[in-house]
Design a protein around this motif. Structure first.
Motif, PDB file in Angstrom:
ATOM      1  N   THR A  13      -1.318   0.449   1.314  1.00 17.70           N
ATOM      2  CA  THR A  13      -2.483  -0.435   1.369  1.00 17.70           C
ATOM      3  C   THR A  13      -3.483   0.092   2.392  1.00 17.70           C
ATOM      4  O   THR A  13      -3.122   0.821   3.320  1.00 17.70           O
ATOM      5  CB  THR A  13      -2.098  -1.874   1.742  1.00 17.70           C
ATOM      6  OG1 THR A  13      -1.566  -1.890   3.070  1.00 17.70           O
ATOM      7  CG2 THR A  13      -1.099  -2.465   0.747  1.00 17.70           C
ATOM      8  N   LEU A  14      -4.714  -0.307   2.221  1.00 17.04           N
ATOM      9  CA  LEU A  14      -5.754   0.122   3.150  1.00 17.04           C
ATOM     10  C   LEU A  14      -5.441  -0.340   4.569  1.00 17.04           C
ATOM     11  O   LEU A  14      -5.609   0.409   5.523  1.00 17.04           O
ATOM     12  CB  LEU A  14      -7.118  -0.410   2.692  1.00 17.04           C
ATOM     13  CG  LEU A  14      -8.318  -0.072   3.560  1.00 17.04           C
ATOM     14  CD1 LEU A  14      -8.444   1.422   3.804  1.00 17.04           C
ATOM     15  CD2 LEU A  14      -9.590  -0.617   2.922  1.00 17.04           C
ATOM     16  N   GLY A  15      -4.947  -1.558   4.729  1.00  8.45           N
ATOM     17  CA  GLY A  15      -4.579  -2.058   6.059  1.00  8.45           C
ATOM     18  C   GLY A  15      -3.497  -1.223   6.701  1.00  8.45           C
ATOM     19  O   GLY A  15      -3.569  -0.882   7.884  1.00  8.45           O
ATOM     20  N   GLN A  16      -2.468  -0.854   5.937  1.00  6.24           N
ATOM     21  CA  GLN A  16      -1.397  -0.015   6.473  1.00  6.24           C
ATOM     22  C   GLN A  16      -1.916   1.376   6.807  1.00  6.24           C
ATOM     23  O   GLN A  16      -1.537   1.970   7.805  1.00  6.24           O
ATOM     24  CB  GLN A  16      -0.240   0.079   5.466  1.00  6.24           C
ATOM     25  CG  GLN A  16       0.968   0.814   6.004  1.00  6.24           C
ATOM     26  CD  GLN A  16       1.615   0.106   7.173  1.00  6.24           C
ATOM     27  OE1 GLN A  16       1.828  -1.093   7.121  1.00  6.24           O
ATOM     28  NE2 GLN A  16       1.912   0.842   8.221  1.00  6.24           N
ATOM     29  N   PHE A  17      -2.811   1.904   5.970  1.00  2.00           N
ATOM     30  CA  PHE A  17      -3.405   3.213   6.230  1.00  2.00           C
ATOM     31  C   PHE A  17      -4.137   3.208   7.565  1.00  2.00           C
ATOM     32  O   PHE A  17      -3.969   4.115   8.384  1.00  2.00           O
ATOM     33  CB  PHE A  17      -4.368   3.583   5.097  1.00  2.00           C
ATOM     34  CG  PHE A  17      -5.167   4.818   5.383  1.00  2.00           C
ATOM     35  CD1 PHE A  17      -4.645   6.066   5.134  1.00  2.00           C
ATOM     36  CD2 PHE A  17      -6.443   4.723   5.922  1.00  2.00           C
ATOM     37  CE1 PHE A  17      -5.380   7.207   5.419  1.00  2.00           C
ATOM     38  CE2 PHE A  17      -7.176   5.849   6.212  1.00  2.00           C
ATOM     39  CZ  PHE A  17      -6.644   7.101   5.960  1.00  2.00           C
ATOM     40  N   LEU A  18      -4.965   2.188   7.791  1.00  2.00           N
ATOM     41  CA  LEU A  18      -5.721   2.106   9.050  1.00  2.00           C
ATOM     42  C   LEU A  18      -4.786   2.082  10.252  1.00  2.00           C
ATOM     43  O   LEU A  18      -5.061   2.705  11.280  1.00  2.00           O
ATOM     44  CB  LEU A  18      -6.614   0.859   9.054  1.00  2.00           C
ATOM     45  CG  LEU A  18      -7.759   0.841   8.043  1.00  2.00           C
ATOM     46  CD1 LEU A  18      -8.413  -0.530   8.016  1.00  2.00           C
ATOM     47  CD2 LEU A  18      -8.782   1.920   8.360  1.00  2.00           C
ATOM     48  N   LYS A  19      -3.675   1.389  10.118  1.00  2.57           N
ATOM     49  CA  LYS A  19      -2.681   1.332  11.196  1.00  2.57           C
ATOM     50  C   LYS A  19      -1.992   2.683  11.378  1.00  2.57           C
ATOM     51  O   LYS A  19      -1.846   3.169  12.499  1.00  2.57           O
ATOM     52  CB  LYS A  19      -1.667   0.236  10.891  1.00  2.57           C
ATOM     53  CG  LYS A  19      -0.667   0.016  11.984  1.00  2.57           C
ATOM     54  CD  LYS A  19       0.270  -1.125  11.634  1.00  2.57           C
ATOM     55  CE  LYS A  19       1.399  -1.190  12.634  1.00  2.57           C
ATOM     56  NZ  LYS A  19       2.458  -2.092  12.214  1.00  2.57           N
ATOM     57  N   ASP A  20      -1.595   3.301  10.271  1.00  7.34           N
ATOM     58  CA  ASP A  20      -0.856   4.569  10.336  1.00  7.34           C
ATOM     59  C   ASP A  20      -1.667   5.705  10.957  1.00  7.34           C
ATOM     60  O   ASP A  20      -1.114   6.565  11.631  1.00  7.34           O
ATOM     61  CB  ASP A  20      -0.371   4.994   8.953  1.00  7.34           C
ATOM     62  CG  ASP A  20       0.781   4.134   8.443  1.00  7.34           C
ATOM     63  OD1 ASP A  20       1.287   3.285   9.203  1.00  7.34           O
ATOM     64  OD2 ASP A  20       1.162   4.313   7.266  1.00  7.34           O
ATOM     65  N   VAL A  21      -2.984   5.733  10.709  1.00  8.48           N
ATOM     66  CA  VAL A  21      -3.802   6.814  11.271  1.00  8.48           C
ATOM     67  C   VAL A  21      -4.334   6.470  12.662  1.00  8.48           C
ATOM     68  O   VAL A  21      -5.030   7.273  13.265  1.00  8.48           O
ATOM     69  CB  VAL A  21      -4.953   7.241  10.335  1.00  8.48           C
ATOM     70  CG1 VAL A  21      -4.401   7.806   9.042  1.00  8.48           C
ATOM     71  CG2 VAL A  21      -5.925   6.127  10.073  1.00  8.48           C
ATOM     72  N   GLY A  22      -4.015   5.271  13.166  1.00  7.79           N
ATOM     73  CA  GLY A  22      -4.370   4.913  14.533  1.00  7.79           C
ATOM     74  C   GLY A  22      -5.755   4.315  14.706  1.00  7.79           C
ATOM     75  O   GLY A  22      -6.242   4.212  15.829  1.00  7.79           O
ATOM     76  N   ILE A  23      -6.393   3.897  13.627  1.00  5.55           N
ATOM     77  CA  ILE A  23      -7.714   3.285  13.749  1.00  5.55           C
ATOM     78  C   ILE A  23      -7.584   1.872  14.303  1.00  5.55           C
ATOM     79  O   ILE A  23      -8.408   1.416  15.091  1.00  5.55           O
ATOM     80  CB  ILE A  23      -8.441   3.312  12.388  1.00  5.55           C
ATOM     81  CG1 ILE A  23      -8.729   4.765  12.011  1.00  5.55           C
ATOM     82  CG2 ILE A  23      -9.721   2.486  12.423  1.00  5.55           C
ATOM     83  CD1 ILE A  23      -9.288   4.967  10.629  1.00  5.55           C
ATOM     84  N   ILE A  24      -6.530   1.159  13.884  1.00  5.29           N
ATOM     85  CA  ILE A  24      -6.213  -0.155  14.431  1.00  5.29           C
ATOM     86  C   ILE A  24      -4.781  -0.107  14.935  1.00  5.29           C
ATOM     87  O   ILE A  24      -4.006   0.765  14.535  1.00  5.29           O
ATOM     88  CB  ILE A  24      -6.384  -1.281  13.378  1.00  5.29           C
ATOM     89  CG1 ILE A  24      -5.486  -1.038  12.169  1.00  5.29           C
ATOM     90  CG2 ILE A  24      -7.849  -1.415  12.955  1.00  5.29           C
ATOM     91  CD1 ILE A  24      -5.477  -2.159  11.145  1.00  5.29           C
ATOM     92  N   SER A  25      -4.423  -1.048  15.815  1.00  5.50           N
ATOM     93  CA  SER A  25      -3.068  -1.008  16.370  1.00  5.50           C
ATOM     94  C   SER A  25      -2.109  -1.976  15.680  1.00  5.50           C
ATOM     95  O   SER A  25      -0.901  -1.777  15.724  1.00  5.50           O
ATOM     96  CB  SER A  25      -3.091  -1.272  17.877  1.00  5.50           C
ATOM     97  OG  SER A  25      -3.719  -2.504  18.150  1.00  5.50           O
ATOM     98  N   THR A  26      -2.639  -3.022  15.043  1.00  7.88           N
ATOM     99  CA  THR A  26      -1.777  -3.946  14.308  1.00  7.88           C
ATOM    100  C   THR A  26      -2.392  -4.234  12.945  1.00  7.88           C
ATOM    101  O   THR A  26      -3.609  -4.157  12.771  1.00  7.88           O
ATOM    102  CB  THR A  26      -1.597  -5.285  15.049  1.00  7.88           C
ATOM    103  OG1 THR A  26      -2.841  -5.980  15.084  1.00  7.88           O
ATOM    104  CG2 THR A  26      -1.070  -5.082  16.460  1.00  7.88           C
ATOM    105  N   GLY A  27      -1.537  -4.592  12.001  1.00 11.09           N
ATOM    106  CA  GLY A  27      -2.013  -4.897  10.661  1.00 11.09           C
ATOM    107  C   GLY A  27      -2.987  -6.064  10.629  1.00 11.09           C
ATOM    108  O   GLY A  27      -3.879  -6.120   9.793  1.00 11.09           O
ATOM    109  N   GLY A  28      -2.821  -7.003  11.541  1.00 14.90           N
ATOM    110  CA  GLY A  28      -3.698  -8.164  11.601  1.00 14.90           C
ATOM    111  C   GLY A  28      -5.138  -7.822  11.936  1.00 14.90           C
ATOM    112  O   GLY A  28      -6.046  -8.600  11.645  1.00 14.90           O
ATOM    113  N   GLN A  29      -5.363  -6.698  12.542  1.00 12.18           N
ATOM    114  CA  GLN A  29      -6.715  -6.284  12.914  1.00 12.18           C
ATOM    115  C   GLN A  29      -7.500  -5.732  11.732  1.00 12.18           C
ATOM    116  O   GLN A  29      -8.718  -5.602  11.803  1.00 12.18           O
ATOM    117  CB  GLN A  29      -6.664  -5.222  14.014  1.00 12.18           C
ATOM    118  CG  GLN A  29      -6.132  -5.728  15.328  1.00 12.18           C
ATOM    119  CD  GLN A  29      -5.981  -4.612  16.342  1.00 12.18           C
ATOM    120  OE1 GLN A  29      -5.704  -3.475  15.981  1.00 12.18           O
ATOM    121  NE2 GLN A  29      -6.161  -4.938  17.601  1.00 12.18           N
TER     122      GLN A  29
END
Length: 69
Positions: A13-29
């Protein structure tokens, strides 16, 4: 040149991708990040954190390019 991001599953998912690459620190963000920042998926704006990304998809985030493989 785009960064190659390898996934081991059929999609991510896009949310998980953002977390995995370090753009956000938690899925809630993800919801807030996507509300305030432009994300392009295959040339079109995308703001759904649950959007499924598949191999071959290209994202542009903050002028950085990422290719799912």
């Amino acid at each position: 040149m785009s960064q190659k991001i390898k996934i081991e599953t059929e999609f991510i998912t896009l949310g998980q991708f953002l977390k995995d690459v370090g753009i956000i620190s938690t899925g809630g963000q993800a919801k807030w990040y996507l509300k305030d920042n432009e994300v392009q998926l295959n040339g079109e704006l995308e703001d759904r954190r649950g959007k499924k990304l598949h191999k071959g998809d290209v994202l542009i985030i903050d002028k950085e390019s990422y290719e799912i493989e």
